[in-house]
Design an enzyme around this catalytic site. Structure first.
Site, PDB file in Angstrom:
ATOM      1  N   SER A  43      15.039  62.701-110.920  1.00  0.00           N
ATOM      2  CA  SER A  43      15.783  61.477-111.212  1.00  0.00           C
ATOM      3  C   SER A  43      15.195  60.217-110.589  1.00  0.00           C
ATOM      4  O   SER A  43      15.775  59.138-110.694  1.00  0.00           O
ATOM      5  CB  SER A  43      17.247  61.625-110.781  1.00  0.00           C
ATOM      6  N   GLY A  62      11.074  58.414-108.941  1.00  0.00           N
ATOM      7  CA  GLY A  62       9.700  58.579-108.492  1.00  0.00           C
ATOM      8  C   GLY A  62       8.835  59.402-109.414  1.00  0.00           C
ATOM      9  O   GLY A  62       8.907  59.302-110.642  1.00  0.00           O
ATOM     10  N   LEU A  86      19.274  71.657-104.055  1.00  0.00           N
ATOM     11  CA  LEU A  86      18.412  72.729-103.569  1.00  0.00           C
ATOM     12  C   LEU A  86      18.664  73.112-102.117  1.00  0.00           C
ATOM     13  O   LEU A  86      18.148  74.130-101.642  1.00  0.00           O
ATOM     14  CB  LEU A  86      16.952  72.348-103.775  1.00  0.00           C
ATOM     15  N   TYR A 126      12.171  72.167 -82.063  1.00  0.00           N
ATOM     16  CA  TYR A 126      12.001  71.526 -83.373  1.00  0.00           C
ATOM     17  C   TYR A 126      11.075  70.324 -83.295  1.00  0.00           C
ATOM     18  O   TYR A 126      11.182  69.469 -82.408  1.00  0.00           O
ATOM     19  CB  TYR A 126      13.363  71.074 -83.896  1.00  0.00           C
TER      20      TYR A 126
END
Length: 323
Positions: free
Chosen positions: A38, A40, A89, A203
């Site tokens: 939707s 780029g 996703l 992380y």
């Protein structure tokens, strides 16, 4: 607009556009799913595939944006076949619903293109994320790994039988295209931190992003091996679309600099969509599988990107996470 680039073996370069690499190709009768479509390069990929006659199903979180994309494409290409189904996703439930909805449509599936770009919380149109702060998905998986790899891994597995059926019935090669990135070179030294995926204390935003992009390559490689073993006429490849001026950098301290110099040194969107369209549609790629592409040519990954044992381990790990 990126003006430089020497042509490779394919005859194309970093300055080639999606329309140029598909010039003269006829995709009539083919059906493709494009995630993150939707905005780029996802939108440009959708437009160019539709221009070549492919029926494109956009998998998107933002259905309002998808409606706008469809209307814009239809104004330019009245004969275009473009539809949209909701897909987040980062959510395994959403992936399962999308796959179920698609299969219920009865449509064939020739091309599955999983591209990954997402921002800010549940960022841009929402097929992936880049170097964001630590966060867990709804399924309690580190968000970059969940969205950029696990969601696509599950989606591919759920739609694979449909692709196999389509390939058998149409006698046409199916193509699975994982949009990865040169950022796979930033992955943790061990490649995939299987036992520390959700470890916040260890992380690294860029390490985790690189890990998820490495996973895209390894997934395509292992999938390619399995498809060859099964004797199925479906290829699986990964690619780097190129450095493109988009909001991907919004979580980084260089965002302002990128906005200033981006137009001079990075690809524009038509150029950024070129390799995705090339790998999805060009006859030069027929029978080519388990490869990594950049600038519409075969390219090299890191040694981790060709580690078959790591790819097999990732496959088993991903299967376990998606059960």
């Amino acid at each position: 607009m990126w003006p430089f680039g020497r042509k490779g073996a394919s005859g194309f370069s970093s300055s080639s556009t999606a329309q140029q690499v598909t010039e003269g190709l006829d995709g009539t009768g083919l059906t493709a799913i494009v995630t993150g479509a939707s905005s780029g390069i996802g939108t440009e990929t959708t437009r160019v595939l539709a221009l070549r006659g492919v029926h494109v199903i956009m998998g998107v979180r933002n259905m309002v944006a998808a409606k706008d994309v469809k209307e814009t494409i239809l104004k330019e290409i009245p004969s275009a076949k473009v539809d949209a189904l909701e897909l987040d996703l980062s959510s395994l439930d959403s992936v399962k619903k999308f796959a179920s909805d698609f299969k219920s449509s009865g449509l064939p599936l020739n091309i599955l293109m999983t591209r990954v770009i997402l921002f800010s919380g549940l960022f841009r149109n929402n097929a992936g994320i880049m170097a964001c702060p630590f966060k867990l998905s709804a399924d309690k998986i580190e968000l970059q790994f969940a969205t950029n790899h696990i969601g696509h891994f599950l989606l591919t597995n759920l739609l694979l039988d449909t692709m196999k059926k389509t390939s058998r019935e149409t006698k046409k090669e199916g193509r699975i295209v994982n949009v990865s990135s040169e950022a796979h070179r930033f992955a943790y030294s061990e490649g995939i931190r299987f036992d520390k995926i959700n470890d916040k204390s260890r992380y690294s935003a860029w390490g985790a992003y690189g890990q998820s992009k490495l996973a895209n390559i390894l997934h395509a490689n292992e999938l390619s091996r399995r498809l060859k073993e099964d004797g199925v006429e479906i290829s699986a490849n990964s690619l780097h679309p190129g450095a493109i001026t988009t909001n991907l950098f919004r979580h980084t301290p260089i965002n302002g600099i990128i906005n200033v110099i981006g137009r001079l040194v990075f690809k524009n969107i038509p150029q950024g969509a070129a390799t995705t369209c090339y790998v999805a549609l060009h006859p030069q790629v027929k029978g080519v599988s388990g490869k990594y592409f950049s600038d519409s040519n075969v390219a090299q990954t890191t040694s981790l990107g060709t580690d078959a044992d790591l790819a097999k381990k990732l496959w088993d790990f991903s299967l376990n996470l998606t059960k």
